[in-house]
Write a protein that holds these residues in place. Structure first.
Motif: not given
Length: 624
Positions: A153-154, A156-157
């Motif tokens: 998730r990180t 992707n951010q």
């Protein structure tokens, strides 16, 4: 200094009298003690500021909890190791508990490593990627993250905001046009010069600031850059900067759960219920929540929160770097001692806090709620699992519910890259830390010979069991084997097990039934008729799930092996050619085959290849 008594005491003699005898020989030094049973298996490991005083507390027949009383009754001998300080004793105690896994200690069972984010330092255009394991690669590491999902998730951010490449160096160097990541605005395409080295380095620095908790500074600078671009009528660049600001704002909004005044800490909350425990850990780094993970340490019904939490903290940070603060739901037994031990480990001050009010208390309340809910789910799953295992015992006439079921499967493509896989299930579900993979070594096997592969796997498995746990006392032996196959496989496996003298272990072959449909499985056992279960029987679904898990694990292992083989080149075997020189050679010549055909002068012309190494490469291929 270590001392012990190898002579086994008479079984009739009570454990507390055995312990009393040691009081004559031990002094008041700090250290660690081990209590052993009549077969020299470690029952308990403990630490003491004063060994004599601590051991004397066990040397009386009454006044102990049920767990401690059982431990004393089983004690046949003791061993002692003195240390210079009580802090050293604490560190040694936790290390020995993890190694020996004593029956009567609180034990952290899940001890996996945590992933990090790595910004590499081996290229003009650094790569950003997930990393797990030893930090051997050059670059900046950020973490730990609670799970691969939290890292993904990180990442992707970061890609949405900073457009950093995540491709491998080999792929990066071989690109001639932008990939899909560029088209969907997740990469700035440095591979084909869409961004200058200086501008890319600026985005790398911004990403590292973000990972260090300085996202507000980045947003202010991006806003200034956007305004400047607009004034200079560079509208395309201004629009790109606007999109990055928007993406960064969305990331900050999504991370609203982040603490305001906690920069670096682990939030650790414990919930105890009915002899079971759940510890919830939240990782706070750079003022951001980098995920949470739940643990279920092995505890007894008569342990208190302070003992459990001290054991958890000591074992959890035995192989991990602690943060500056541990924010705890309960006080540990020896807070000053634990803080001193962690401070020595980290090389800077570590605080242990048990907050009663304010933001830190709110964080603990959140972690406690998670721990309570996680334990409730776990207990429900365990109850269901126990019923299913009893159902397996009833279906196959086992004397009792199996505590350890081993399921075996093979995977290959026409015999190539063959692997065997073993998964394990028990009362707590799938025991993934017990899974094993077997690279099939048999050169004499006919490609695709499933019988031969299974024979090799089981021979290796039981040879090792007989060597490591010959008396079957360490919980490593299966109570039931599930084999993917019918009567032929069952007969072959039974023969193997009888050869090893372990033919008493129950075994069931699971074969696809009519039309190979799931739900019509047939179950084969030695000397018994073929059995089938009702189509809607929960035990059937349970067996299907175990078989599917073994199949998934076998296929995943096979794919990894095949992928590694596909990426291999003859250069991997040339002495002195590491990853960097391999990349340089492939970039210069285009392929390993071209390197093998190259003359000595051309090899010397490659950047980073010395004359001596060029000669070594040339000789390798000429004599090969």
């Amino acid at each position: 200094m270590e001392q012990g008594d190898d002579a086994t005491q008479p079984k009739a003699e009570q454990g507390y009298k055995v312990i009393q005898a040691y009081l004559k020989t031990i002094d008041a030094s700090p250290g660690v003690y081990r209590m052993l049973d009549s077969e020299s298996r470690v029952l308990y490991v403990g630490k003491a500021r004063n060994l004599r005083a601590r051991v004397s507390s066990y040397a009386r027949p009454t006044g102990h909890s049920a767990r401690i009383a059982r431990m004393i009754d089983n004690t046949a001998s003791m061993m002692f190791l003195t240390t210079r300080t009580e802090t050293e004793a604490l560190l040694l105690e936790q290390n020995l508990i993890k190694q020996l896994k004593p029956k009567f200690n609180v034990l952290l069972r899940d001890d996996k490593s945590f992933p990090n984010i790595l910004v590499t330092a081996d290229s003009e255009y650094p790569q950003i990627k997930k990393h797990r394991g030893a930090k051997k690669e050059k670059g900046a590491y950020y973490g730990p993250f609670a799970s691969a999902g939290a890292v993904n998730r990180t990442l992707n951010q970061l890609q949405r905001v900073f457009l950093l490449r995540d491709c491998s160096n080999a792929m990066f160097e071989s690109r001639t046009r932008p990939c899909l990541q560029y088209q969907i605005k997740r990469c700035s395409a440095p591979c084909v010069g869409k961004i200058s080295p200086a501008d890319y380095q600026q985005t790398v620095q911004d990403a590292e600031k973000f990972l260090s908790g300085k996202s507000t500074d980045i947003q202010a600078r991006l806003a200034q850059d956007m305004a400047r671009a607009s004034e200079e009528m560079e509208f395309e660049r201004a629009a790109a900067l606007r999109d990055r600001i928007k993406a960064l704002t969305q990331v900050q909004t999504a991370q609203g759960i982040n603490p305001r005044n906690v920069d670096e800490a682990d939030i650790i909350a414990l919930h105890l219920e009915k002899g079971q425990a759940c510890v919830q850990v939240f990782f706070i780094r750079a003022g951001q929540n980098w995920g949470n993970h739940d643990y279920y340490p092995r505890v007894g019904s008569d342990v208190d929160a302070a003992e459990v939490l001290e054991a958890f903290v000591g074992q959890f940070y035995d192989t991990r770097e602690p943060p500056r603060q541990l924010i705890l739901s309960n006080q540990v037994e020896n807070p000053d001692l634990m803080a001193d031990a962690l401070t020595q480990k980290l090389g800077r001050k570590v605080e242990l806090l048990v907050p009663q009010r304010g933001e830190k208390a709110e964080l603990i309340d959140s972690a406690l709620r998670n721990a309570r809910e996680s334990l409730a789910r776990k207990m429900a799953e365990t109850a269901t699992q126990a019923r299913l295992l009893q159902g397996v015992a009833d279906a196959f006439d086992l004397p009792q519910a199996p505590a350890r079921v081993e399921v075996y499967d093979n995977s290959h493509i026409q015999g190539a890259h063959a692997v065997g896989a073993m998964i394990v299930a028990g009362p707590d579900g799938f025991m993934k830390n017990q899974y094993r993979k077997f690279n099939i070594r048999g050169d004499e096997l006919t490609p695709g010979d499933d019988f031969g592969m299974m024979k090799e796997v089981l021979n290796r498995r039981f040879r090792r069991l007989l060597k490591e746990d010959p008396d079957r006392s360490r919980g490593m032996w299966p109570d039931l084997l599930l084999i993917d196959g019918g009567a032929g496989q069952v007969s072959a496996v039974r023969e193997i097990m009888q050869d090893h003298g372990v033919g008493d272990i129950p075994m069931v072959g699971v074969a696809k039934g009519l039309d190979r449909d799931a739900g019509k499985e047939e179950f084969h056992r030695t000397g018994k008729p073929v059995k089938a279960l009702r189509h809607n029987d929960p035990v059937l679904y349970f067996i299907q799930r175990m078989r599917d898990e073994a199949h998934r694990f076998a296929i995943g292992t096979h794919r990894a092996k095949r992928s590694k083989a596909v990426g291999a080149t003859p250069l991997d075997d040339v002495p002195g050619v590491g990853a960097a020189r391999k990349r340089a050679l492939l970039a210069h010549f285009g392929s390993a085959k071209a390197v093998a055909r190259a003359n000595l002068a051309d090899l010397k012309a490659v950047d980073g290849v010395s004359a001596a190494l060029a000669q070594k490469i040339y000789d390798y291929f000429q004599t090969g």
